[in-house]
Structures are given as structure tokens and as C-alpha cells.
Design an enzyme around this catalytic site. Structure first.
Site, PDB file in Angstrom:
ATOM      1  N   CYS A   5     -68.481 -10.994 -40.422  1.00 25.43           N
ATOM      2  CA  CYS A   5     -67.074 -10.651 -40.571  1.00 25.43           C
ATOM      3  C   CYS A   5     -66.396 -10.399 -39.230  1.00 25.43           C
ATOM      4  CB  CYS A   5     -66.880  -9.386 -41.400  1.00 25.43           C
ATOM      5  SG  CYS A   5     -67.591  -9.478 -43.021  1.00 25.43           S
ATOM      6  N   GLY A  32     -65.250 -15.357 -40.259  1.00 26.74           N
ATOM      7  CA  GLY A  32     -65.344 -15.305 -41.714  1.00 26.74           C
ATOM      8  C   GLY A  32     -64.147 -15.988 -42.338  1.00 26.74           C
ATOM      9  N   ASN A 106     -68.325  -4.893 -40.413  1.00 22.00           N
ATOM     10  CA  ASN A 106     -69.033  -6.094 -39.970  1.00 22.00           C
ATOM     11  C   ASN A 106     -70.499  -5.716 -39.756  1.00 22.00           C
ATOM     12  OD1 ASN A 106     -69.050  -8.007 -36.843  1.00 22.00           O
ATOM     13  ND2 ASN A 106     -69.996  -8.443 -38.794  1.00 22.00           N
ATOM     14  N   GLY A 107     -71.390  -6.332 -40.525  1.00 28.27           N
ATOM     15  CA  GLY A 107     -72.812  -6.022 -40.351  1.00 28.27           C
ATOM     16  C   GLY A 107     -73.517  -5.986 -41.688  1.00 28.27           C
ATOM     17  N   TYR A 245     -73.726 -18.545 -30.682  1.00 23.99           N
ATOM     18  CA  TYR A 245     -73.017 -19.236 -31.756  1.00 23.99           C
ATOM     19  C   TYR A 245     -71.801 -18.477 -32.325  1.00 23.99           C
ATOM     20  CZ  TYR A 245     -72.441 -21.143 -36.506  1.00 23.99           C
ATOM     21  OH  TYR A 245     -71.925 -21.668 -37.648  1.00 23.99           O
ATOM     22  N   CYS A 385     -83.120 -12.775 -40.762  1.00 27.14           N
ATOM     23  CA  CYS A 385     -82.296 -11.713 -40.174  1.00 27.14           C
ATOM     24  C   CYS A 385     -81.965 -10.690 -41.255  1.00 27.14           C
ATOM     25  CB  CYS A 385     -81.000 -12.297 -39.636  1.00 27.14           C
ATOM     26  SG  CYS A 385     -79.872 -11.023 -39.044  1.00 27.14           S
TER      27      CYS A 385
END
Ligand code: SF4
Length: 460
Positions: A5, A32, A106-107, A245, A385
Site C-alpha cells: 500500500c 496499490g 502499509n505492511g 522494485y 515473505c
């Protein structure tokens, strides 16, 4: 591979905070594309508006005009935990009256299932399937005199990756997890304060970058300005994929311009895996800069052998079978006039499942490339991940169960070279100890709970 995000917050009495947030989210769109939302506070109420789609599709003049106040937060979502549904769009607003707050996250947490059950036991009901709602309700339910106390308490309970912006009626908070897995930075605009996932968002709204929010730090912003509180500090573990990336090349993270890091990755690959070739092509857009770096270092011509349709956002229209069969051709168009009879070095950011790469190589061959030598900016990804990157489970990762020679054969390349872990760290130009590289090494900075925990949350 997708990231979790983009988040943004602004405290700017007298400014059009919703409009500022809109343009910042626009600059963070790459993080996102499923949904976007803004929550604004006028000191009495928090109003929020979130919908599925790209930022430009979600908001109109009318919706922005309704979001008035002195502060706002915004969010672009790519789903990690929780599916792609409107109920999972953020910011999440919980509570009412003095105890109302809006959260954008975010996470990804590693202990959210446990906290979810605890909160359900306290009578909390959940409207989404995201761990972000767990964070919002945990802060809401936490003991403490004020929101700062509640955030401090919550930071001691939650484990995993989280960069947060939190809005109360009269304060804005920026919070970064103790490992600093996801980026978050502080900026200034017309004497007011903003926070954003990446510095490129600050550039786009005319704000000045001030500094990164430190791992484990809470920045509290109100009419007295910003105040910083350094909470828990763990071993730093910023996701190195931000440089490979996720982040935009024009963002600066921890003092390093992402563009230069990517250029250095290309140069490093040229050093580690030299090859006789006529042309270097970076897979657009994420590996374009690395392609330039390879070409410069190797003294080989750089060219655009693949054109990307840059205006394909995420679409909610399902392709028909004929379009599905076109697959990667919907995204990339090769240039036969550039590729014909050439020995090509193809540079890409990473190989995850290995499903797209063979198709791209095949496109180049069909367009006339005589040889295709694959070079990859990420070392082999062998572990999943747990910090918010929608990668794959371990059995889907091609490098987890194939040797490098087997991967080369599978993707149909004439040669294959992955950057080394040391070479990657050298390219980023910051100490190795700063980074999470668990998907390459299996050394997770946080003890990972049973994968079942995550799966249980995903199926909620
Ligand atoms: S495991 Fe890989 S993708 Fe996930 S946070 Fe660590 S470096 Fe980033």
C-alpha cells in the site's frame, strides 16, 4: 509480485487537505491499485470516502469537496491480507466522539490472528478481513490517557511490518515499526507538515523532504507542530525490495536515490555475469534503469526492445478467453526492428514463480532475437515473505525447488545470472545490517509464527 500500500497524511489548517492528499495518492499509485480512500478531520468530525479503483477513478470534485478540515490521511491499497473488496478499502475509521480515529496501514502483521481473537473476546466486531482493522481496533481499545499512550501500548503488542498514518479529531500521527520494514518520510509544505510512504509524493505536491521517520518512531503532529517519540528499536530491517522494485526510482529512501541503486544493480550484474551481446533491454518499467546500468558498464548498446502499455491500471473487467490467451502480449509489445538478429541481454527485477519470464523471452525470440541472456536484479527468491509482500507460498517459488540451471532451462534463456546478495547490498550502498533479505536467505528479522496463522487470517 505486489506490495501492500501507499499512505499519506497532512496537517495543514487553512489548506485544502483533501486535494493535497488526492495528488499525493496519485503519486503513490504504483504501490496499490485496488482501492483508494481519504479521511479528513475538521476538529469535530472525521469524514471518510473510499472506493475500489485507481485514485483518479475513485475521487471526483464532488467527493473531494465533502472532505473538509485541517488534516487528512489517505491510502492506496493492494490487498495482502484480506481479499479485494470494498470493505477492505482504507482508511479504516473506528470509534466515535472523542475516541474516533482513522488509520491507514502499509505492511503486514505476523501476530494479527491472536490479536483478532483477543479483540473479538472484548466485543469488537470486524467489518473487513484485514490486519489493518486489527491495528485500528487495538489502538481504540488500548489503555491510556490519550492517543499517543494508546499507540505506544499498541506498538508493544503488534508484531510485523507497519507504517501507519493515524488521524484523530485534532492530531495526526506517523508511526513506523521498530524494524522499519516499510518506508515512511516526513516533509513540509507551506509551513505545514506531511508524511508519505515515499518522497516522490512530496515532490509532486511541492513539499520539501525533511527526513525519514525512524524505525520505532512516533511523530505526533498538531497545532504545536511535530514532536517525535522514539519507542521500541529493534535491529533495522528495511525491505530491500523497495530498492529493487516497489519504490519509484525518483524516491529517496534512507538517503539513497532508488534510481542510482537500480543503475548500480545493472552495473553489478554486468560485472558478475558478462556476456558477448549486441543489445541490453530492461523489462519496463521496473528494470529499465538497471538495463541502462548494465549497458553502461558492459559497453553494450541499450535499447527499448519491449514497449509496455503504461496506461494499464488494474481493471475490474475480466478478460475473455481470447484476451487471456494473449497473456503477456496485453502488457508488452516487442519491437522486431530493434531485436532482429540481436544477441540480447534481458534485465529484469526478479523471478518469483517463473510464469511470466518464459513468455517475455519467447516474445523476444519471436521478434527475431538470436540469443536471450537473462540477468536478474534480485538473488534467487527461495522463501516466502511474511511482511506484506504478496509473493507466493514456498512451493510456488521457482528457485525454492529448482537449481539455477533448471530455472534457465525452464525459462528458455541462453544464460541466466542472478545478482549475488553481496552485490545487491553493494549496489544499494547502505550497510547490510539495515535490510530484510529474508526471501533470499530465510533469515527473518522477526520470528515467524506458523504459516497457518497467516493462512487462517487469509481465509477469514
Ligand atoms: S522477505 Fe523479502 S519481500 Fe519480504 S520484507 Fe523481507 S526482503 Fe522484503
Amino acid at each position: 509480485m505486489h506490495e501492500a500500500c501507499g499512505i499519506f497524511g497532512v496537517y495543514a489548517p487553512g489548506e485544502d487537505v483533501a486535494r493535497i492528499t488526492f495528488f499525493a495518492l496519485f503519486a503513490l499509485q504504483h504501490r496499490g491499485q485496488e482501492s483508494a480512500g481519504i479521511a479528513a478531520s475538521d476538529g469535530k468530525r472525521i469524514e471518510s470516502y473510499a472506493r475500489m479503483g485507481l485514485v483518479s477513478q475513485v475521487f471526483s470534485e464532488e467527493s473531494l469537496t465533502q472532505l473538509t478540515g485541517h488534516s487528512a490521511i489517505g491510502h492506496n491499497r493492494y490487498s495482502t491480507t484480506g481479499s479485494s473488496r470494498i470493505c477492505n478499502a482504507q482508511p479504516i475509521v473506528v470509534g466515535s466522539g472523542d475516541n474516533i480515529l482513522a488509520v491507514a496501514h502499509n505492511g503486514n502483521l505476523v501476530n494479527s490472528q491472536h490479536l483478532y481473537q483477543e479483540l473479538c473476546g472484548k466485543g469488537y466486531t470486524f467489518h473487513s478481513s484485514t490486519d489493518s482493522e486489527v491495528i485500528a481496533n487495538l489502538i481504540h481499545s488500548a489503555p491510556g490517557q490519550d492517543c499517543l499512550d494508546k499507540i505506544r501500548y499498541s506498538m508493544r503488542r503488534i508484531q510485523g511490518a507497519y507504517s501507519l498514518v493515524i488521524l484523530t479529531r485534532d492530531q495526526l500521527f506517523a508511526v513506523r515499526d521498530p524494524f522499519g520494514v516499510r518506508p515512511l518520510c516526513l516533509g513540509k509544505i507551506n509551513g505545514h507538515w506531511v508524511v508519505a510512504s515515499e518522497s516522490c509524493a512530496l515532490d509532486h505536491i511541492g513539499a520539501l523532504f525533511v527526513r525519514d521517520v525512524a524505525p520505532g518512531e512516533i511523530v505526533m503532529i498538531d497545532q504545536k507542530g511535530p514532536r517525535s517519540f522514539q519507542e521500541i528499536l529493534e535491529k533495522k530491517a528495511t525491505c530491500i525490495f523497495e530498492y529493487i522494485y516497489f519504490a519509484r526510482p525518483d524516491s529517496i529512501i534512507d538517503g539513497r536515490l532508488v534510481y542510482l541503486a537500480r543503475q548500480a544493480m545493472g552495473a553489478q550484474l554486468a560485472e558478475e555475469y558478462p556476456v558477448e551481446a549486441d543489445l541490453v533491454v530492461g523489462v519496463p518499467d521496473s528494470a529499465t534503469v538497471a538495463g541502462i546500468g548494465y549497458a553502461q558498464k558492459a559497453g553494450i548498446q541499450h535499447g527499448e526492445g519491449l514497449m509496455k502499455n503504461r496506461y494499464v491500471g488494474r481493471t475490474f473487467i475480466a478478460p475473455d478467453q481470447r484476451m487471456r490467451d494473449l497473456g503477456v502480449k496485453m502488457k508488452f509489445n516487442p519491437l522486431p526492428g530493434v531485436l532482429k538478429e540481436k544477441r540480447v541481454v534481458l534485465v529484469d527485477d526478479s523471478i518469483v514463480r517463473g510464469t511470466t519470464t518464459p513468455k517475455v523471452i519467447n516474445l523476444l525470440r519471436k521478434a527475431g532475437a538470436r540469443e536471450v541472456h537473462m540477468r536478474v536484479c534480485a538473488p534467487p527468491i527461495r522463501y516466502p515473505c511474511f511482511f506484506g509482500v504478496d509473493m507466493a507460498s514456498r512451493w510456488e517459488l521457482i528457485a525454492a525447488h529448482k537449481s539455477i540451471e533448471e530455472v534457465r532451462e525452464f525459462i528458455g534463456a541462453d544464460s541466466l545470472g542472478y545478482i549475488s546478495v553481496e552485490g545487491l547490498v553493494k549496489s544499494v550502498g547502505l550497510p547490510k545490517e539495515n535490510f530484510c533479505m529474508a526471501c533470499f536467505t530465510g533469515n527473518y528479522p522477526i520470528p515467524v509464527q506458523l504459516e497457518m496463522d497467516k493462512l487462517a487470517l487469509e481465509t477469514r
